[in-house]
Design a protein around this motif. Structure first.
Motif, PDB file in Angstrom:
ATOM      1  N   ARG A  92       0.829  -1.206   0.000  1.00  0.00           N
ATOM      2  CA  ARG A  92       0.000   0.000   0.000  1.00  0.00           C
ATOM      3  C   ARG A  92       0.866   1.259   0.000  1.00  0.00           C
ATOM      4  N   GLU A  96       0.629   4.193  -2.842  1.00  0.00           N
ATOM      5  CA  GLU A  96       0.254   5.554  -2.459  1.00  0.00           C
ATOM      6  C   GLU A  96       1.333   6.557  -2.856  1.00  0.00           C
ATOM      7  N   LYS A  99       1.172   7.161  -6.604  1.00  0.00           N
ATOM      8  CA  LYS A  99       0.000   7.986  -6.902  1.00  0.00           C
ATOM      9  C   LYS A  99       0.294   9.448  -6.596  1.00  0.00           C
ATOM     10  N   GLU A 100       0.928   9.714  -5.465  1.00  0.00           N
ATOM     11  CA  GLU A 100       1.281  11.086  -5.096  1.00  0.00           C
ATOM     12  C   GLU A 100       2.238  11.709  -6.107  1.00  0.00           C
ATOM     13  N   PHE A 128      -5.917   1.803  -7.605  1.00  0.00           N
ATOM     14  CA  PHE A 128      -4.604   2.392  -7.858  1.00  0.00           C
ATOM     15  C   PHE A 128      -4.148   2.177  -9.304  1.00  0.00           C
TER      16      PHE A 128
END
Length: 220
Positions: A92, A96, A99-100, A128
């Motif tokens: 995860r 994340e 994605k950022e 995602f």
């Protein structure tokens, strides 16, 4: 080159499924009173479909029917995955982070689409990914490069701007044949000389892979 896409394997890389299947292999062998050890399972990690069946046939020989063994192992393994499915450590967090950083994420797995989507949804990580390519959607599976080439075609990304994360030797081989840089995060099988030559890096966890990507982005 600018990193625009990270392609993830699933079993043994994002999801801790290989250890569940290894236990299912051992329980099946014990239930059928077959003198085969877990090393047989290790030889087939990352393979699927016909390749898996042919490899299993060599291991079993005349001791037991291959399809019957696979059916019993699948019954045991699928039941275990109903309650024992887990994300690999760092999964995860790396998703994340990417994605950022606005780096696209894709999946390239030998598992069928139905099972892949169900498991990604259950672990709450399917959102995602902008591209999911599965084993039942290509003719030749890993170690052939087809699944990675299809991801590149679907996303419109150059191999030079992509990165593969893989846990198995056949996955590393597929990425190498597709001419996509690859970081190996070994799960059941430790890297051999070939993987050490063909992988861009070999790290212990997805946390470490995240650090390597961070370092890569800092160099751009």
């Amino acid at each position: 080159m600018e990193l625009k896409l990270v392609i993830f394997d699933v079993d043994g890389l994002l999801l801790d499924t290989e250890r569940v299947w290894k236990t299912a292999w051992q329980e099946t062998a014990a239930a059928l009173h077959l003198p085969i050890d877990a090393q047989g399972f290790d030889q087939l990690v990352g393979r699927n479909g016909r390749d898996y069946e042919e490899g299993l046939k060599k291991i079993l020989g005349d001791q037991w029917d291959t399809k019957m063994f696979m059916a019993e192992m699948r019954r045991i393994g699928m039941k275990k995955l109903e309650t024992e499915l887990r994300l690999k450590p760092g999964a995860r967090e790396i998703l994340e982070y990417l994605k950022e950083e606005r780096i696209s994420r894709a999946v390239a797995t030998a598992t069928s689409r139905i099972l892949t989507e169900e498991r990604l949804n259950r672990m709450k990580i399917q959102s995602f990914f902008s591209c999911i390519c599965c084993g039942d959607e290509i003719c030749r599976r890993k170690p052939f490069p087809d699944i990675y080439l299809k991801v590149l075609e679907t996303t419109g990304c150059s191999s030079k701007n992509a990165l593969v994360l893989e846990d198995s030797p056949v996955g590393v081989e597929a990425a190498f044949r597709a001419q996509i840089p690859c970081i190996m995060i070994p799960d059941i099988i430790q890297p051999g000389l070939k993987e050490r030559k063909r992988a861009e890096d070999i790290v212990e966890s997805l946390f470490d892979a995240k650090k390597r990507i961070e370092e890569r982005l800092c160099r751009v």
